[in-house]
Every structure is written in C-alpha cells, then in structure tokens.
Design a protein around this motif. Structure first.
Motif, mmCIF file in Angstrom:
data_model
loop_
_atom_site.group_PDB
_atom_site.id
_atom_site.type_symbol
_atom_site.label_atom_id
_atom_site.label_comp_id
_atom_site.label_asym_id
_atom_site.label_seq_id
_atom_site.Cartn_x
_atom_site.Cartn_y
_atom_site.Cartn_z
ATOM 1 N N SER A 175 -2.705 -16.760 -4.405
ATOM 2 C CA SER A 175 -3.323 -15.720 -5.214
ATOM 3 C C SER A 175 -2.331 -15.023 -6.129
ATOM 4 O O SER A 175 -2.702 -14.121 -6.876
ATOM 5 C CB SER A 175 -3.995 -14.676 -4.303
ATOM 6 O OG SER A 175 -3.066 -14.167 -3.372
ATOM 7 N N SER A 179 -2.157 -10.478 -10.048
ATOM 8 C CA SER A 179 -3.154 -10.066 -11.023
ATOM 9 C C SER A 179 -3.777 -8.709 -10.700
ATOM 10 O O SER A 179 -3.731 -8.224 -9.563
ATOM 11 C CB SER A 179 -4.271 -11.120 -11.099
ATOM 12 O OG SER A 179 -4.997 -11.135 -9.881
ATOM 13 N N THR A 180 -4.406 -8.131 -11.711
ATOM 14 C CA THR A 180 -5.143 -6.889 -11.506
ATOM 15 C C THR A 180 -6.352 -7.121 -10.587
ATOM 16 O O THR A 180 -6.744 -6.215 -9.846
ATOM 17 C CB THR A 180 -5.622 -6.311 -12.847
ATOM 18 O OG1 THR A 180 -6.378 -7.316 -13.550
ATOM 19 C CG2 THR A 180 -4.439 -5.901 -13.712
ATOM 20 N N SER A 181 -6.929 -8.313 -10.631
ATOM 21 C CA SER A 181 -8.065 -8.598 -9.742
ATOM 22 C C SER A 181 -7.626 -8.627 -8.282
ATOM 23 O O SER A 181 -8.380 -8.215 -7.391
ATOM 24 C CB SER A 181 -8.729 -9.923 -10.126
ATOM 25 O OG SER A 181 -7.834 -11.000 -9.982
ATOM 26 N N PHE A 182 -6.408 -9.084 -8.023
ATOM 27 C CA PHE A 182 -5.865 -9.064 -6.658
ATOM 28 C C PHE A 182 -5.742 -7.612 -6.182
ATOM 29 O O PHE A 182 -6.074 -7.282 -5.039
ATOM 30 C CB PHE A 182 -4.503 -9.744 -6.631
ATOM 31 C CG PHE A 182 -3.776 -9.627 -5.321
ATOM 32 C CD1 PHE A 182 -4.148 -10.387 -4.230
ATOM 33 C CD2 PHE A 182 -2.712 -8.739 -5.181
ATOM 34 C CE1 PHE A 182 -3.481 -10.277 -3.009
ATOM 35 C CE2 PHE A 182 -2.032 -8.625 -3.977
ATOM 36 C CZ PHE A 182 -2.422 -9.388 -2.887
ATOM 37 N N ASP A 223 -7.460 -4.970 -7.480
ATOM 38 C CA ASP A 223 -8.779 -4.334 -7.437
ATOM 39 C C ASP A 223 -9.634 -4.842 -6.288
ATOM 40 O O ASP A 223 -10.345 -4.060 -5.640
ATOM 41 C CB ASP A 223 -9.518 -4.574 -8.765
ATOM 42 C CG ASP A 223 -8.823 -3.908 -9.942
ATOM 43 O OD1 ASP A 223 -8.007 -3.001 -9.714
ATOM 44 O OD2 ASP A 223 -9.079 -4.321 -11.094
ATOM 45 N N ASN A 224 -9.587 -6.151 -6.052
ATOM 46 C CA ASN A 224 -10.508 -6.759 -5.080
ATOM 47 C C ASN A 224 -9.939 -6.880 -3.672
ATOM 48 O O ASN A 224 -10.697 -7.013 -2.707
ATOM 49 C CB ASN A 224 -10.934 -8.145 -5.559
ATOM 50 C CG ASN A 224 -11.669 -8.096 -6.886
ATOM 51 O OD1 ASN A 224 -12.360 -7.126 -7.188
ATOM 52 N ND2 ASN A 224 -11.496 -9.128 -7.693
ATOM 53 N N VAL A 225 -8.635 -6.840 -3.544
ATOM 54 C CA VAL A 225 -8.019 -6.997 -2.226
ATOM 55 C C VAL A 225 -7.368 -5.702 -1.762
ATOM 56 O O VAL A 225 -7.791 -5.095 -0.775
ATOM 57 C CB VAL A 225 -6.981 -8.151 -2.232
ATOM 58 C CG1 VAL A 225 -6.320 -8.270 -0.858
ATOM 59 C CG2 VAL A 225 -7.638 -9.464 -2.625
ATOM 60 N N GLN A 245 -7.246 -2.620 -3.040
ATOM 61 C CA GLN A 245 -8.051 -1.403 -3.069
ATOM 62 C C GLN A 245 -9.156 -1.408 -2.014
ATOM 63 O O GLN A 245 -9.679 -0.346 -1.666
ATOM 64 C CB GLN A 245 -8.647 -1.196 -4.454
ATOM 65 C CG GLN A 245 -7.624 -0.770 -5.491
ATOM 66 C CD GLN A 245 -8.256 -0.119 -6.712
ATOM 67 O OE1 GLN A 245 -9.358 0.394 -6.645
ATOM 68 N NE2 GLN A 245 -7.545 -0.147 -7.825
ATOM 69 N N ALA A 246 -9.498 -2.584 -1.518
ATOM 70 C CA ALA A 246 -10.544 -2.681 -0.494
ATOM 71 C C ALA A 246 -10.012 -2.397 0.906
ATOM 72 O O ALA A 246 -10.798 -2.265 1.850
ATOM 73 C CB ALA A 246 -11.179 -4.072 -0.531
#
Length: 281
Positions: free
Chosen positions: A15, A94-97, A99-101, A103-104
């Motif tokens: 990732s 990445s920013t998705s890593f 935001d989705n990982v 931050q969760a």
C-alpha cells in the motif's frame, strides 16, 4: 530545478512505496506529489529546499513531507572520489492510505495529527534510523506495521522543527505553471545574490506591478517577503551550525548590508542575529 508533478507508483502487493536511493549526488528537480514522503539521509550533505525553507542537510537528516509540498535535495560532493555516493531511504504513502486506514483507527490519532502538521514539512532532531530502516528492510504485513510504528515514534517526538512558513500555499496546479516554475527556479538559484523586482519580473515576462499582483495572489505574500524568508532560513542555519561571523553570514545569505540584515532578521524572529546564535547555537 522546475517544480514538476511526480507520479508515484507503489510497490506490487504493497500500500506504499519504499526506495533506497544511492547516487553520485542528489539532483532531482523541484517537484511535488500528492503522496506523503519520509526521507532519511543515510549518507551525504548539501542543501534541502522544502516550500520556502532552505536548510543544510547531512547524514541522519529526517524530514516528513505533506501532500503536494514542493521540495528537493541538492548535494555537495563528499570527496573528490567519483565513486562516493549520496544515499537515502525514501518512504511514500498516499492520502487515501491516511484517510481510509489511519484515520479509521482511533489508536492512530496522534499520527493523523502529525500528518496534518506535515503540510509545512517537519524536520526531526532525534535519530530514527532503526525505525526507518525497519520499514525498508521488512516485507508484507510486517512492513506495514513497521511504518505505523515509525510514524508513532515521530508523533511522540517533541524535538522537531516545521520547515515551510505558515503562509506558504503555492497550489500544485499553479506550481506547474511555467511562469511560476521559472520564478521559483530563478529565486532558489540566486537568493544569495541581489534580486531586483525588475529582474524577477523579467523572468516572469511581466511588468513589475503585474508581477507583484501575480505573486501575491498565488503565494499570499509579497515577493520581497518570500525572498527574505528563504534568505533568513539559510541565515538561521548558518548562525547555529557555522562559525562565520554575522557580517559574513549577512553577505552569504544575500543581504546587501548589515543594518538591513539585522532589521529584517529581528522583524521575523523577534531576536537579533547575535541573540539568536546565543540562544540556539
């Protein structure tokens, strides 16, 4: 030294990306990318440009960069031996890593707070070589866990420094503009010299009034203020790490006279150059 967009491709089955860079010298152009970046200097020295900050780097230097923050490292030759290399470990995610990982996960709250600070770039004074090397040397799930552990260690650190100034906000689409690239290139190449508004406006192919409006609209500050911030970043580093006297540092950083240097330095730091050296040197 143009501010170019860099496309980052993650490792297969991972990732995020890890790289070990070994080059005769670091010479990547000024660039940016959406991914966060952690760069650890294993070997080498030179100058590091992050946003509008200019600092020296050496082995052990560790910097965390936020998304789309323009940056580059420029090497100085280690020795006359052409086989000597500059080496670094680079980790990009990445920013998705985020935001989705991250931050969760409530346990990663401190890491998310750290990454929010990284929009300005963060330099860490302590050495985190073992944690960074572990991310590079492990694989699979262990590598992911090693990254989270490394970021957790950084989030717990109290010995760090923000790099780009608070007002630095050149946006990626604007940075890619040929005119802004030329302005940044010329400034970073020549900040130690006298740069007049006439000369920099000529680089931008604008009149002086048009250039001043253009630059203020895109950076939130005047060009003279931006130029002085770059010069003062270099001056602060020299005051701490160098035995040059203050008049020499004044000239080295592009200020034309000592009284002007003192006035600008105190207006932006609250201290005279001598007081700054005594406090932080």
């Amino acid at each position: 030294m143009k501010a170019l967009f860099e496309k980052i491709l993650t490792d297969e089955g991972s990732s995020f990306l890890t790289r070990y860079v070994a080059l005769p010298y670091f010479d990547a152009p000024l660039h940016y990318h959406p991914e966060y970046e952690l760069t650890f200097i294993v070997k080498g020295q030179g100058k590091r440009f992050v946003g509008d900050s200019v600092f020296n780097f050496k082995a052990g230097d560790l910097v965390l960069l936020g998304s789309n923050l323009p940056h580059f490292w420029r090497s100085e030759r280690l020795t006359k031996n052409e086989e000597d290399l500059h080496e670094a470990i680079v980790i990009q995610f990445s920013t998705s890593f985020v935001d989705n990982v991250l931050q969760a996960l409530p346990e990663c709250k401190s890491i998310v707070a750290l990454l929010n600070l990284a929009k300005s770039g963060i330099w860490f004074a302590e050495t985190y070589a073992p944690a960074v090397r572990k991310v590079f040397e492990t694989e699979g799930l262990n590598r992911l866990l090693a990254l989270i552990e490394a970021l957790a260690q950084l989030a717990a650190s109290t010995d760090y420094q923000l790099l780009a100034s608070e007002g630095f906000n050149i946006k990626p689409d604007e940075t890619e503009n040929e005119r802004m690239r030329k302005i940044l290139e010329y400034t970073l190449e020549n900040f130690q010299q006298d740069i007049s508004l006439d000369s920099i406006a000529g680089i931008a192919n604008l009149t002086v009034p048009s250039f001043c409006r253009y630059f203020k609209a895109r950076t939130g500050k005047t060009y003279v203020y931006f130029l002085n911030e770059i010069r003062l970043s270099n001056a602060r580093k020299l005051l701490i790490d160098n035995e040059l006297d203050i008049s020499q540092i004044c000239i080295e950083c592009g200020f034309q006279n000592l009284s002007h240097f003192h006035r600008i330095f105190k207006s932006q730091t609250g201290l005279t150059p001598l007081a700054y050296r005594r406090r932080f040197g």
